[in-house]
Design a protein around this motif. Structure first.
Motif, short mmCIF file in Angstrom:
data_model
loop_
_atom_site.label_atom_id
_atom_site.label_comp_id
_atom_site.label_asym_id
_atom_site.label_seq_id
_atom_site.Cartn_x
_atom_site.Cartn_y
_atom_site.Cartn_z
N ARG A 94 0.85 -1.19 0.00
CA ARG A 94 0.00 0.00 0.00
C ARG A 94 0.89 1.24 0.00
O ARG A 94 1.87 1.29 0.73
CB ARG A 94 -0.86 -0.05 1.26
N THR A 95 0.57 2.26 -0.82
CA THR A 95 1.37 3.48 -0.89
C THR A 95 0.70 4.58 -0.09
O THR A 95 -0.49 4.85 -0.27
CB THR A 95 1.54 3.94 -2.36
N HIS A 96 1.48 5.21 0.81
CA HIS A 96 0.99 6.29 1.67
C HIS A 96 1.75 7.58 1.35
O HIS A 96 2.97 7.55 1.30
CB HIS A 96 1.24 5.99 3.16
N TYR A 109 -2.95 11.02 5.78
CA TYR A 109 -2.29 10.35 4.66
C TYR A 109 -3.26 10.25 3.49
O TYR A 109 -4.46 10.03 3.68
CB TYR A 109 -1.88 8.92 5.02
N LYS A 110 -2.71 10.37 2.28
CA LYS A 110 -3.43 9.96 1.08
C LYS A 110 -2.90 8.55 0.82
O LYS A 110 -1.70 8.32 0.87
CB LYS A 110 -3.11 10.88 -0.09
N VAL A 111 -3.80 7.59 0.57
CA VAL A 111 -3.40 6.18 0.45
C VAL A 111 -3.91 5.58 -0.85
O VAL A 111 -5.04 5.83 -1.26
CB VAL A 111 -3.96 5.36 1.65
N GLU A 113 -4.41 1.84 -2.38
CA GLU A 113 -4.43 0.39 -2.17
C GLU A 113 -4.59 -0.25 -3.54
O GLU A 113 -5.57 0.02 -4.24
CB GLU A 113 -5.61 0.03 -1.26
N GLU A 174 -8.41 4.63 -3.76
CA GLU A 174 -7.65 5.77 -3.28
C GLU A 174 -8.47 6.40 -2.16
O GLU A 174 -9.67 6.68 -2.33
CB GLU A 174 -7.48 6.76 -4.43
N SER A 177 -6.75 8.93 4.96
CA SER A 177 -6.76 8.34 6.29
C SER A 177 -6.27 9.39 7.29
O SER A 177 -5.21 9.98 7.10
CB SER A 177 -5.83 7.12 6.32
#
Length: 196
Positions: A94-96, A109-111, A113, A174, A177
């Motif tokens: 997962r990219t944060h 955070y923008k995440v 998945e 997207e 969080s």
């Protein structure tokens, strides 16, 4: 002039392999992508192999289907959002993107998945979390509840309740969080009602 033409040909030559890579990363088939975009399987195959030149008319529906910016398909240089100064963090696939700079307290955070099927692993820890889905669908397991959140939907919960969230397996998602490690809560002010 010929240097510009050579540069353009080089950029276009890289589009096909990039289209194939993005499609495979998302676990999509040519047939599935064809159904979603309305572009024939043979045209998609020729695009990926470089036998057909990409056009805006073909790339726009593919970008929408993969939920990626058009720039990502053509390999345009990334223009960083000046509001986001941190480098992305990849954790567990997962990219944060951290949106807050100060340590401690509420973190945002923008995440992203990726599309994937993984076995949920419910966890508990101190804190409070708020999720807001921007694109795609997010599966949230919270205690005995199993919920699917779509774009524009949000959830907030005490992280001491067993929880897990991730891909539904249908596509990437997207979301934002906000997490308070000490149980800090978001406070949303409602618009006051107009007097009648």
């Amino acid at each position: 002039m010929s240097d510009d033409t050579d540069d353009m040909d080089e950029v276009l030559a890289e589009v096909g392999p990039r289209l194939r890579r993005i499609r495979k990363e998302r676990g999509a088939t040519l047939a599935g992508l064809s159904e979603t975009t309305g572009i024939s399987v043979s045209t998609l195959s020729r695009l990926e192999s470089g036998l057909r030149k990409p056009s805006l008319e073909l790339l726009l529906p593919i970008a929408r289907a993969h939920q990626v910016p058009l720039d990502e398909l053509v390999g345009a240089p990334t223009v960083r959002d000046p509001r986001v100064r941190s480098e992305p963090i990849v954790r567990g696939g997962r990219t944060h993107w951290p949106l807050t700079r100060q340590p401690g307290g509420l973190q945002a955070y923008k995440v992203l998945e990726p599309q994937r099927k993984i076995e949920p692993d419910l966890r508990t820890h101190e804190g409070y979390e708020w999720l807001y889905v921007m694109a795609g669908r997010l599966r949230l397991l919270l205690g005995e509840h199993d919920v699917i959140l779509g774009p524009g939907e949000a959830a907030e919960f005490d992280t001491r309740v067993p929880h897990w969230f991730g891909s539904t397996g249908e596509g990437p998602v997207e979301f934002l969080s906000l997490f308070g490690p000490q149980g800090e809560r978001m406070h949303v002010r409602a618009r006051p009602k107009k007097p009648q």
